[in-house]
Enzyme design. Structure first.
Site, mmCIF file in Angstrom:
data_model
loop_
_atom_site.group_PDB
_atom_site.id
_atom_site.type_symbol
_atom_site.label_atom_id
_atom_site.label_comp_id
_atom_site.label_asym_id
_atom_site.label_seq_id
_atom_site.Cartn_x
_atom_site.Cartn_y
_atom_site.Cartn_z
ATOM 1 N N ASP A 214 77.870 18.170 29.676
ATOM 2 C CA ASP A 214 78.733 17.651 30.737
ATOM 3 C C ASP A 214 79.131 16.211 30.460
ATOM 4 O O ASP A 214 78.483 15.510 29.677
ATOM 5 C CB ASP A 214 77.996 17.696 32.088
ATOM 6 C CG ASP A 214 78.204 19.007 32.815
ATOM 7 O OD1 ASP A 214 78.990 19.838 32.331
ATOM 8 O OD2 ASP A 214 77.574 19.200 33.870
ATOM 9 N N LYS A 236 83.829 17.559 33.296
ATOM 10 C CA LYS A 236 84.869 17.495 34.318
ATOM 11 C C LYS A 236 84.913 16.079 34.870
ATOM 12 O O LYS A 236 83.900 15.450 35.098
ATOM 13 C CB LYS A 236 84.565 18.462 35.473
ATOM 14 C CG LYS A 236 84.463 19.914 35.051
ATOM 15 C CD LYS A 236 84.076 20.781 36.227
ATOM 16 C CE LYS A 236 83.947 22.236 35.823
ATOM 17 N NZ LYS A 236 83.566 23.109 36.952
ATOM 18 N N MET A 343 79.982 11.986 44.454
ATOM 19 C CA MET A 343 81.385 12.297 44.121
ATOM 20 C C MET A 343 82.315 11.899 45.267
ATOM 21 O O MET A 343 81.921 11.222 46.196
ATOM 22 C CB MET A 343 81.535 13.789 43.785
ATOM 23 C CG MET A 343 80.601 14.257 42.687
ATOM 24 S SD MET A 343 80.640 16.044 42.425
ATOM 25 C CE MET A 343 79.685 16.658 43.810
#
Length: 433
Positions: A214, A236, A343
């Site tokens: 990741d 991502k 996030m």
């Protein structure tokens, strides 16, 4: 005699229409998007994979000039596929799929038809990427009596390429594995600092034959692995989702079924908003041995890096970890409690409005910590009322974690900064803070 003719199509910049917003439609849309098609998706609602794909194509368009994607948020209307070079329909409603396929047939447009390959005019292949070549496996029959047969054959071809001299990057160790003897290990990489990896994580990475990594995992580990290790970056970032979760699941299963030891290295802990449970389920469903090595979660470690304890006697008796991307629901009040938001920097306006509406004072202390343990670590203080405004003024960039509650004032440097900030902003409520 085969009724199927495999051919290559140049779809770059050409219109492709997908009718349907579910997982099958998303797989067809991703195939077309990767081919560079100008994609239009027609569906009242989208599954998470389709949402990620559209966001990724839009991000690519803004940053690299790739083809954008358009979502038409409604059901199919006759003529929606007019002008398309290729059509895919997978609505789950046979009547609608029949209408789309019939219109495409009438206008000489090839059509993928989800759930009804026998009446389709195009079929999606099982693909193997090998250097600059793409190998496609397609059944010779429109209605394959064994739909997993092409996938199984693709996996065997993939394994063969990795265990022969055709693949110059293959390691000698990987060639000793038999097909079906592989495994997957889900590894928590911690908040990004390589020294916060566990010993078990380090040992797992050292043993990797495939490393699926990741964006927020510690990138220094790439220096540890040998030249024969296959490295697959599925990272991502905000708005950029190059590989969907379903594709990540397929990669893990595919490599393990080919007999390889797959290390799935994730930022933080696999089970704290890491979708590790989904990957574990996918492996188990495919009969792949899978294990989990926990990691240090950023929800606790990044606040600590800024001097903030998420709990403290007399200040906060507990804490909640929430992703700012989702509906907050009835979040606990930040009174003798700490809220940690992972996030969602772009969602701070909505977050602050929702939390204030739920009864949290606008004067509640907040801290946004960017790039915890990274080279650009920085903390921005605010109140709940000014959270989004301060983030904009400071040009806060992801990855970032937001802490809401009086524990923010436990950090000496932040307490001083918060006091100066509060005095300088006359719009803030008066000031027991």
């Amino acid at each position: 005699m085969s009724t199927i003719t495999p051919i290559g199509l140049q779809l770059t910049g050409r219109l492709a229409v997908v009718v349907g917003g579910g997982p099958v439609a998303a797989r067809r849309a991703r195939l077309l998007g990767r081919a560079g098609a100008r994609l239009t998706v027609i569906a009242p609602q989208l599954c998470s994979d389709m949402t990620e794909l559209i966001a990724s194509l839009d991000f690519a368009h803004r940053t690299t000039g790739g083809e954008p994607a358009t979502w038409v948020p409604r059901g199919y209307v006759d003529g929606d596929v007019s002008g398309a070079w290729l059509v895919a329909t997978a609505t789950g409603n046979p009547q609608i799929d029949d209408e789309v396929a019939a219109w495409a047939e009438q206008h000489q447009i090839f059509c993928f038809k989800g759930g009804d390959a026998e009446h389709a005019t195009a079929w999606a292949p099982a693909l193997v990427e090998h250097g600059d070549a793409t190998i496609a496996v397609v059944s010779s029959k429109a209605k394959d009596p064994k739909p997993r047969r092409t996938i199984s054959l693709r996996n065997k071809i993939s394994s063969l390429l990795r265990t022969t001299t055709l693949d110059r990057t293959a390691s000698a160790a990987s060639s000793s594995y038999a097909v079906g003897a592989g495994e997957v290990v889900l590894v928590g990489g911690g908040p990004g600092a390589v020294e916060l990896l566990t010993l078990a994580a380090k040992q797992a990475i050292d043993s990797a034959e495939v490393l699926v990594i990741d964006r927020l995992a510690p990138r220094e580990v790439l220096n540890w692995v040998g030249s024969g290790v296959e490295i697959i970056d599925v990272g991502k970032s905000g708005g950029d989702h190059p590989v969907s979760q379903s594709e990540i699941n397929e990669i893990l299963v595919d490599r393990a079924l080919a007999g390889r030891r797959v290390i799935r290295l994730k930022g933080g802990d696999p089970y704290v908003f890491g979708r590790g449970g989904e990957e574990l389920d996918a492996c188990r469903a495919a009969g792949v041995p899978v294990s989990v090595i926990p990691g240090v979660t950023s929800a606790v470690s990044v606040p600590a890096a800024a001097g903030i304890p998420v709990t403290h006697r007399g200040v906060a008796r507990g804490f909640s970890v929430i992703t700012a991307h989702s509906d907050l629901g009835a979040a606990p009040l930040a009174d003798n409690h700490t809220l940690v938001l992972l996030m969602g920097v772009a969602q701070l306006e909505k977050v602050s409005t929702t939390l204030i509406a739920q009864g949290n004072p606008g004067s509640t202390p907040c801290a946004i910590i960017e790039d915890g343990f990274g080279p650009r670590q920085r903390t921005t203080v605010a109140t709940l009322e000014t959270l989004a405004q301060r983030a904009r003024e400071a040009d806060v960039k992801p990855p970032a974690i937001t802490v809401i509650g009086d524990v923010v004032l436990r950090a000496d440097a932040l307490r001083d900064s918060f006091s100066a900030f509060s005095l300088a902003d006359s719009s803030l409520p008066g000031s027991s803070l």
